[in-house]
Enzyme design. Structure first.
Site, PDB file in Angstrom:
ATOM      1  N   CYS A 164     -14.724  77.325 -12.364  1.00 44.78           N
ATOM      2  CA  CYS A 164     -15.900  77.026 -11.540  1.00 44.78           C
ATOM      3  C   CYS A 164     -15.563  76.781 -10.073  1.00 44.78           C
ATOM      4  O   CYS A 164     -16.466  76.597  -9.254  1.00 44.78           O
ATOM      5  CB  CYS A 164     -16.641  75.821 -12.122  1.00 44.78           C
ATOM      6  SG  CYS A 164     -17.008  76.013 -13.870  1.00 44.78           S
ATOM      7  N   THR A 271      -9.839  70.644 -19.522  1.00 42.26           N
ATOM      8  CA  THR A 271     -11.299  70.657 -19.365  1.00 42.26           C
ATOM      9  C   THR A 271     -11.868  69.361 -18.785  1.00 42.26           C
ATOM     10  O   THR A 271     -12.852  69.399 -18.039  1.00 42.26           O
ATOM     11  CB  THR A 271     -12.013  70.939 -20.703  1.00 42.26           C
ATOM     12  OG1 THR A 271     -11.623  69.949 -21.660  1.00 42.26           O
ATOM     13  CG2 THR A 271     -11.663  72.325 -21.218  1.00 42.26           C
ATOM     14  N   HIS A 304     -20.085  69.117  -6.511  1.00 41.70           N
ATOM     15  CA  HIS A 304     -20.041  70.000  -7.677  1.00 41.70           C
ATOM     16  C   HIS A 304     -21.099  69.583  -8.703  1.00 41.70           C
ATOM     17  O   HIS A 304     -21.721  70.456  -9.320  1.00 41.70           O
ATOM     18  CB  HIS A 304     -18.648  69.959  -8.301  1.00 41.70           C
ATOM     19  CG  HIS A 304     -18.417  71.005  -9.337  1.00 41.70           C
ATOM     20  ND1 HIS A 304     -18.520  72.359  -9.064  1.00 41.70           N
ATOM     21  CD2 HIS A 304     -18.085  70.915 -10.654  1.00 41.70           C
ATOM     22  CE1 HIS A 304     -18.248  73.049 -10.163  1.00 41.70           C
ATOM     23  NE2 HIS A 304     -17.997  72.201 -11.149  1.00 41.70           N
ATOM     24  N   THR A 308     -23.048  66.728 -16.093  1.00 41.20           N
ATOM     25  CA  THR A 308     -22.322  66.283 -17.282  1.00 41.20           C
ATOM     26  C   THR A 308     -22.045  64.788 -17.178  1.00 41.20           C
ATOM     27  O   THR A 308     -21.994  64.229 -16.078  1.00 41.20           O
ATOM     28  CB  THR A 308     -20.988  67.021 -17.463  1.00 41.20           C
ATOM     29  OG1 THR A 308     -20.159  66.800 -16.321  1.00 41.20           O
ATOM     30  CG2 THR A 308     -21.221  68.504 -17.653  1.00 41.20           C
ATOM     31  N   GLU A 315     -16.774  62.294 -10.216  1.00 41.36           N
ATOM     32  CA  GLU A 315     -16.911  62.869  -8.880  1.00 41.36           C
ATOM     33  C   GLU A 315     -17.533  61.885  -7.899  1.00 41.36           C
ATOM     34  O   GLU A 315     -17.061  61.742  -6.765  1.00 41.36           O
ATOM     35  CB  GLU A 315     -17.757  64.137  -8.917  1.00 41.36           C
ATOM     36  CG  GLU A 315     -17.873  64.776  -7.544  1.00 41.36           C
ATOM     37  CD  GLU A 315     -18.728  66.025  -7.522  1.00 41.36           C
ATOM     38  OE1 GLU A 315     -18.576  66.825  -6.580  1.00 41.36           O
ATOM     39  OE2 GLU A 315     -19.555  66.207  -8.441  1.00 41.36           O
ATOM     40  N   LYS A 336     -27.340  72.368  -8.280  1.00 40.20           N
ATOM     41  CA  LYS A 336     -27.285  72.893  -9.648  1.00 40.20           C
ATOM     42  C   LYS A 336     -28.468  72.382 -10.476  1.00 40.20           C
ATOM     43  O   LYS A 336     -28.750  72.928 -11.546  1.00 40.20           O
ATOM     44  CB  LYS A 336     -25.970  72.510 -10.327  1.00 40.20           C
ATOM     45  CG  LYS A 336     -24.744  73.246  -9.804  1.00 40.20           C
ATOM     46  CD  LYS A 336     -23.512  72.883 -10.605  1.00 40.20           C
ATOM     47  CE  LYS A 336     -22.260  73.561 -10.086  1.00 40.20           C
ATOM     48  NZ  LYS A 336     -21.812  73.034  -8.793  1.00 40.20           N
ATOM     49  N   HIS A 341     -25.675  75.936 -13.459  1.00 46.41           N
ATOM     50  CA  HIS A 341     -24.269  76.086 -13.097  1.00 46.41           C
ATOM     51  C   HIS A 341     -23.898  77.562 -13.188  1.00 46.41           C
ATOM     52  O   HIS A 341     -23.758  78.111 -14.282  1.00 46.41           O
ATOM     53  CB  HIS A 341     -23.402  75.233 -14.032  1.00 46.41           C
ATOM     54  CG  HIS A 341     -21.980  75.132 -13.591  1.00 46.41           C
ATOM     55  ND1 HIS A 341     -21.465  75.848 -12.532  1.00 46.41           N
ATOM     56  CD2 HIS A 341     -20.935  74.386 -14.067  1.00 46.41           C
ATOM     57  CE1 HIS A 341     -20.199  75.559 -12.381  1.00 46.41           C
ATOM     58  NE2 HIS A 341     -19.853  74.676 -13.291  1.00 46.41           N
ATOM     59  N   PHE A 402     -12.299  74.226 -14.799  1.00 44.38           N
ATOM     60  CA  PHE A 402     -11.420  74.011 -15.932  1.00 44.38           C
ATOM     61  C   PHE A 402      -9.995  74.429 -15.550  1.00 44.38           C
ATOM     62  O   PHE A 402      -9.800  75.443 -14.867  1.00 44.38           O
ATOM     63  CB  PHE A 402     -11.881  74.835 -17.135  1.00 44.38           C
ATOM     64  CG  PHE A 402     -13.065  74.265 -17.866  1.00 44.38           C
ATOM     65  CD1 PHE A 402     -13.616  73.038 -17.524  1.00 44.38           C
ATOM     66  CD2 PHE A 402     -13.638  74.961 -18.914  1.00 44.38           C
ATOM     67  CE1 PHE A 402     -14.691  72.515 -18.208  1.00 44.38           C
ATOM     68  CE2 PHE A 402     -14.724  74.457 -19.616  1.00 44.38           C
ATOM     69  CZ  PHE A 402     -15.256  73.229 -19.257  1.00 44.38           C
TER      70      PHE A 402
END
Length: 416
Positions: A164, A271, A304, A308, A315, A336, A341, A402
């Site tokens: 990403c 991940t 970003h 999640t 972040e 996003k 995404h 990732f």
């Protein structure tokens, strides 16, 4: 070695909110969600049954019935976005094509073609037969190659895969090609087309996707306490990077200047984000150092923020640690929440958004926000639900992938 200034002279996109930059920007400012029930395949048995798909697009209308058969959807998206950016920058007027390169990103490549060919093989009998276009439609570097061939660009060309963070890495690496005089112009961007059984099923298996099937339009909700995963998106975005003097000499329109970039790694997990945010803290500070600015000089930040659970917390904490008190003054929007995404295309799309934000003074909202997660500092200026206006000079885009890959790029408004 003296280093040249690098500016952006063209923009292009095809995404869940529009087929070009103008349409997409209008829908972003309006706070429109691109999420809806999946139309590309029957997802009724999947945990996640919705996505942010590109809508009302037929590649045959653009490329013709014959040529479209040679192009996976990811390449179709890449060509549409780059064509718009190239036309916007009037690159066809530049005679020396040897000094124009292409750096293009895709995280997964032609996964739709690969899935179709494997399914066809499983359904067949006797001697295995595969489409002769399988390899050129599947490989990740085919988008860069197709863009180069389509326009005759013979400069540095390649593909980059850092999940990403891929297209943000493309911008960073192309920036270096120009400032070190290895090219005069670079076509950069990313494309993704992974809304199919393999793509959705794989991310479901990772428990990464939202399962808010009853109301997809509110599923992507960065920073919100009720978020439950990201919404997969698709599409492409493209920027034209150019040496400042080269652009001025040919009378090119200049959108913004790139003044700093950075790349690094978490070295933590394949991940999961580093909960301490060491890599993100460092990439922010490295980009500021490269740009020779201070944290308080930042006016806008497109994080970003995928919606999640662990990612948004890690972040947001890293941003605060990296910027200090300036983190509570800088304007932010997690776009996003509208585009979904777009995987490898996210960085190019969100860089385009940073540039339009500087150009227009309009800040797109973070939609679907109701209440901060208790583990996220509520002093962050995330532009909840409704656009804002402000005088902005410097913007940063950040993306992570990732593998622990991190990348950041800083843009400055052009006032000349």
């Amino acid at each position: 070695m003296s280093q040249r200034r690098v500016v952006v002279t063209g923009l292009g996109t095809l995404n869940p909110l529009g087929h070009n930059t103008e349409e997409s920007w209008a829908n972003l400012l309006a706070g429109k969600s691109g999420a809806a029930t999946i139309q590309q395949f029957d997802a009724s048995l999947f945990k996640t049954q919705f996505a942010c798909e590109v809508k009302d697009f037929n590649g045959a209308d653009v490329f013709g019935r014959k040529d479209v058969r040679r192009l996976d959807p990811v390449m179709q998206y890449a060509l549409v976005a780059s064509d718009e950016a190239i036309a916007d920058a009037k690159l066809e007027e530049v005679e020396n094509k040897k000094r124009i390169g292409v750096f293009w990103a895709s995280g997964i490549g032609g996964i739709t073609t690969l899935q179709q060919e494997v399914q066809n093989y499983e359904r067949g009998s006797g001697t295995p037969r595969f489409n002769p276009f399988l390899v050129p439609k599947m490989i990740v570097d085919a988008s860069a190659g197709n863009i180069s061939i389509r326009h005759g660009f013979r400069g540095p060309t390649g593909a980059f895969v850092t999940a990403c963070a891929s297209s943000t890495h493309c911008i960073s690496l192309a920036y270096d090609q120009i400032r070190l005089s290895r090219a005069d112009v670079m076509v950069v961007g990313g494309a993704e087309a992974a809304i199919n059984a393999v793509g959705v099923g794989a991310f479901n298996a990772l428990k990464a996707l939202s399962t808010r099937n009853e109301d997809p339009s509110v599923a992507s909700r960065p920073f919100d306490k009720d978020r439950d995963g990201f919404v997969i998106g698709e599409g492409a975005a493209s920027l034209i990077l150019e040496d400042y003097e080269h652009a001025k000499a040919r009378g090119a329109k200049i959108y913004a200047e790139i003044i700093g970039v950075a790349q690094n790694a978490d070295a933590y997990h394949i991940t999961a984000p580093d909960p301490e945010g060491h890599g993100v803290i460092d990439v922010i500070q490295l980009a500021l150092e490269d740009a020779n600015i201070k944290a308080e000089d930042l006016d806008y930040l497109n994080p970003h923020s995928t919606s999640t659970d662990l990612g948004d917390i890690a972040e947001s904490n890293a941003i605060i640690k990296a910027l200090g008190d300036a983190a509570f003054k800088v304007k932010m929007s997690a776009t996003k929440s509208m585009t979904g995404h777009m995987i490898s295309a996210a960085g190019a799309m969100e860089s385009l958004i940073c540039i339009k934000t500087l150009q227009t003074g309009e800040i797109a909202p973070t939609i679907n926000f109701e209440e901060f997660d208790p583990q996220i500092d509520s002093r962050l200026q995330i532009t909840p639900n409704v656009k804002q206006s402000a005088d902005l000079q410097i913007a940063m885009n950040m993306n992570y992938g990732f593998g622990g890959h991190n990348s950041a790029v800083i843009f400055k408004k052009i006032t000349e």
